[in-house]
Design a protein around this motif. Sequence first.
Motif, short mmCIF file in Angstrom:
data_model
loop_
_atom_site.label_atom_id
_atom_site.label_comp_id
_atom_site.label_asym_id
_atom_site.label_seq_id
_atom_site.Cartn_x
_atom_site.Cartn_y
_atom_site.Cartn_z
N SER A 31 9.00 26.55 -20.54
CA SER A 31 9.53 25.31 -19.46
C SER A 31 7.51 23.93 -19.89
N ILE A 32 8.00 23.29 -19.82
CA ILE A 32 6.89 22.30 -19.80
C ILE A 32 6.71 20.99 -19.21
N GLY A 33 5.35 21.03 -18.09
CA GLY A 33 5.88 19.96 -17.01
C GLY A 33 4.91 18.50 -17.13
N GLY A 34 5.16 17.91 -16.83
CA GLY A 34 4.41 16.48 -16.25
C GLY A 34 3.93 16.67 -18.00
N TRP A 119 -0.97 5.67 -16.83
CA TRP A 119 -0.22 5.89 -17.61
C TRP A 119 0.85 5.36 -17.77
N LEU A 120 1.54 5.20 -18.15
CA LEU A 120 3.06 4.71 -18.12
C LEU A 120 4.48 5.31 -18.06
N VAL A 121 4.19 6.75 -18.28
CA VAL A 121 4.96 7.62 -18.81
C VAL A 121 4.33 8.96 -18.89
N GLU A 122 5.09 9.59 -18.45
CA GLU A 122 5.01 11.29 -18.49
C GLU A 122 6.64 11.66 -18.95
#
Length: 131
Positions: A31-34, A119-122
């Motif tokens: 699992s890779i978080g934000g 930041w516009l995206v994660e």
Amino acid sequence: MELDRELISNGNPMERIVGFSRAVRVGPFISIGGTAPVDAKGNTVGIGDVAAQTRQCLEIIKAALEQAGSGLPHVVRTRVILTDIDNWKAAIDVRKDYFRDIRPVDTIMAIDRFVNPEWLVEIEADAVMDS
């Protein structure tokens, strides 16, 4: 049954401060978080450009997966989180470059803002080990 647990770090100083890992592998699951659009020094990449930021997030995810012994072909889920839902097409066009043939499940959502307003995206991702 006890599964091995491996914490994957990319050296971000916030990992220790906040108490998180770039990715966690438990058994065959990763699992890779934000994942934010930052460079190795923590600076925002592609300020004002959602496509550039999406690409940076996916490159960080790719590196974390490879460090864990997996890779992009083993991604089963992504979550694209935007601050402006109207940017969904620009972000997904980049995501498509990475996952066109893999076709993991996906969720696209919008929030008010991230910790860093540049930041516009994660992006989050779940994958399995390369067998």
